[in-house]
Design a protein around this motif. Sequence first.
Motif, short mmCIF file in Angstrom:
data_model
loop_
_atom_site.label_atom_id
_atom_site.label_comp_id
_atom_site.label_asym_id
_atom_site.label_seq_id
_atom_site.Cartn_x
_atom_site.Cartn_y
_atom_site.Cartn_z
N VAL A 151 0.85 -1.19 0.00
CA VAL A 151 0.00 0.00 0.00
C VAL A 151 0.89 1.25 0.00
O VAL A 151 1.99 1.25 0.56
CB VAL A 151 -0.94 0.01 1.23
CG1 VAL A 151 -0.18 0.26 2.53
CG2 VAL A 151 -2.05 1.02 1.05
N ALA A 167 -3.24 -4.60 -1.29
CA ALA A 167 -3.58 -3.19 -1.46
C ALA A 167 -2.76 -2.51 -2.55
O ALA A 167 -2.56 -1.29 -2.51
CB ALA A 167 -3.41 -2.45 -0.13
N GLY A 196 -1.84 -0.44 -5.49
CA GLY A 196 -2.55 0.66 -6.14
C GLY A 196 -3.41 1.49 -5.22
O GLY A 196 -4.00 2.49 -5.65
N LEU A 197 -3.48 1.08 -3.95
CA LEU A 197 -4.30 1.82 -2.98
C LEU A 197 -3.43 2.76 -2.14
O LEU A 197 -2.23 2.56 -1.99
CB LEU A 197 -5.05 0.86 -2.06
CG LEU A 197 -5.95 -0.19 -2.73
CD1 LEU A 197 -6.71 -0.98 -1.66
CD2 LEU A 197 -6.90 0.44 -3.72
N TYR A 218 -7.77 3.57 0.17
CA TYR A 218 -8.51 4.34 -0.83
C TYR A 218 -7.94 4.11 -2.21
O TYR A 218 -6.71 4.12 -2.40
CB TYR A 218 -8.43 5.82 -0.46
CG TYR A 218 -9.23 6.75 -1.34
CD1 TYR A 218 -10.61 6.77 -1.28
CD2 TYR A 218 -8.59 7.63 -2.21
CE1 TYR A 218 -11.35 7.63 -2.08
CE2 TYR A 218 -9.31 8.50 -3.00
CZ TYR A 218 -10.70 8.50 -2.93
OH TYR A 218 -11.42 9.37 -3.72
N ASP A 219 -8.84 3.91 -3.18
CA ASP A 219 -8.44 3.69 -4.57
C ASP A 219 -8.67 4.98 -5.36
O ASP A 219 -9.81 5.29 -5.73
CB ASP A 219 -9.26 2.55 -5.17
CG ASP A 219 -8.85 2.23 -6.60
OD1 ASP A 219 -7.98 2.94 -7.15
OD2 ASP A 219 -9.42 1.28 -7.17
N GLN A 238 -7.89 5.68 -8.37
CA GLN A 238 -8.10 5.46 -9.80
C GLN A 238 -9.53 5.01 -10.13
O GLN A 238 -9.93 5.01 -11.30
CB GLN A 238 -7.12 4.39 -10.31
CG GLN A 238 -5.65 4.74 -10.10
CD GLN A 238 -5.28 6.06 -10.74
OE1 GLN A 238 -5.69 6.35 -11.87
NE2 GLN A 238 -4.50 6.87 -10.03
N ALA A 239 -10.28 4.65 -9.12
CA ALA A 239 -11.65 4.19 -9.35
C ALA A 239 -12.56 5.36 -9.73
O ALA A 239 -12.24 6.53 -9.48
CB ALA A 239 -12.18 3.51 -8.10
N GLY A 286 -12.44 8.02 -7.27
CA GLY A 286 -12.02 7.41 -6.02
C GLY A 286 -13.08 6.56 -5.35
O GLY A 286 -14.28 6.75 -5.55
N ARG A 294 -11.95 1.39 -0.22
CA ARG A 294 -11.95 -0.07 -0.32
C ARG A 294 -12.00 -0.75 1.04
O ARG A 294 -12.55 -1.84 1.17
CB ARG A 294 -10.70 -0.54 -1.08
CG ARG A 294 -10.60 -0.04 -2.51
CD ARG A 294 -11.82 -0.42 -3.32
NE ARG A 294 -11.65 -0.11 -4.76
CZ ARG A 294 -12.64 -0.03 -5.61
NH1 ARG A 294 -13.89 -0.22 -5.21
NH2 ARG A 294 -12.41 0.26 -6.88
#
Length: 441
Positions: free
Chosen positions: A10, A44, A46-47, A381-382, A384-385, A410, A413
């Motif tokens: 992460v 995690a 990418g988070l 937290y993502d 890229q979402a 964002g 997650r």
Amino acid sequence: MTEKYLIKNVSILGQDTADILIDAGKIVQIGTALTADDAQIIEAQGLIALPGLVDLHTHLREPGQEDSETVESGTQAAALGGYTAVFAMANSQPVADTAGVVEQVYELGKKAGWAQVYPVGAVTIGLQGERLSAIGAMADSRAQVRVFSDDGMCVWDPALMRRALEYVKTFDGVIAQHAQEPRLTEGAQMNEGKVSAELGLAGWPAVAEESIIARDVLLAEHVNSRVHICHLSTRGAVEIVRWAKSRGVQVTAEATPHHLLLTEELVRSYDPVYKVNPPLRTEEDVMALRQAVADGTIDIIGTDHAPHPIESKDCEWACAANGMTGLEQALSIVQKTLVDTGLIGWERVAEIMSFRPAHIGRAVEQGRPIAVGEPAHIVLYDPQATRVINPAEQATRGKNNPYRGLELPGAVRATFFAGHPTVLDGALATPRVQPAEGNSL
């Protein structure tokens, strides 16, 4: 049974990638290529790991307004938004103006187990602005109240405001002011300006906010006490707070997510979801608020999450209640308006949404760094979402969400509250069973 989790790969505060080992509610190790045979693995990649978010300004409505929200539903919404602590405003029914009511809210938060609940005490009895409430009793109660506010109403009497500031100074409390001169906003429906004139709606002038802020920072300076400005919304208010801070006044201020994104132009639709107090302002005000968050004039983001039953919003504009929900989208709005625009980075996000609100509210167990030995209040937290907001899918009972239909960046997650995952894979998991006594770990 001891809960042990290993968060792998992460990005801590958007910086270095590492693993985080959680055991018995605390962070016990941070490093690379960590292993723990008896731990549940949370991948995690990418988070971003942020400290658990803290909201200094939430309306949980309970007791008395459970058709709008409950402590249970409101803290579920908080967990989904990445929050591990919320400060529950006093305008419940009965008003939280006695030790008995704040202790009730405090215990409801413990029982729910989704986030830590800090009750806010009313400044005046019944929010009537006439006599001080039982401030000392609330401060000495099991809830140990340190924030007092008549939010929804302004403490308009300067002599009463001075006495309140003097009182809370004795135990390092703070008065959180809803800055609204009532004589200047009688019958107000929206921001006063060109749009209100075109629509024929009574205006809520910026000076009604700014004059109270100017008065209160001078009072705080005079008695050497702490004052916090709720939901600051105008460019002029920013300048007053900036001036006060330059003088060394103990003033802090918050901006809401909706005042960082939305403008008065939305009122042209006459959709009551956009009716809020203070009202949505101009684009110029929005830009001034964003810059003020970036330069530190505005200290924190406070959601002013204000759920209402459907009938209070599904009606004519003039009859509709003020308020918007926002706990579940706040971090996305901050990303959209401040991070993606290049004004701040994720370290500053941690400051304005966790460290500083916890410090202002004297919530010593919250707003802690992601470091070995610290309580494991963590949100994954993502950035890229993307997601399209549908109020029907939210945990809050209030569906008066101004972001409905918008695509926002964002997604939360996972949320760890004292080492326990209240949210996993973007959905509610299970509440945390809290200790029998106190809010401590």
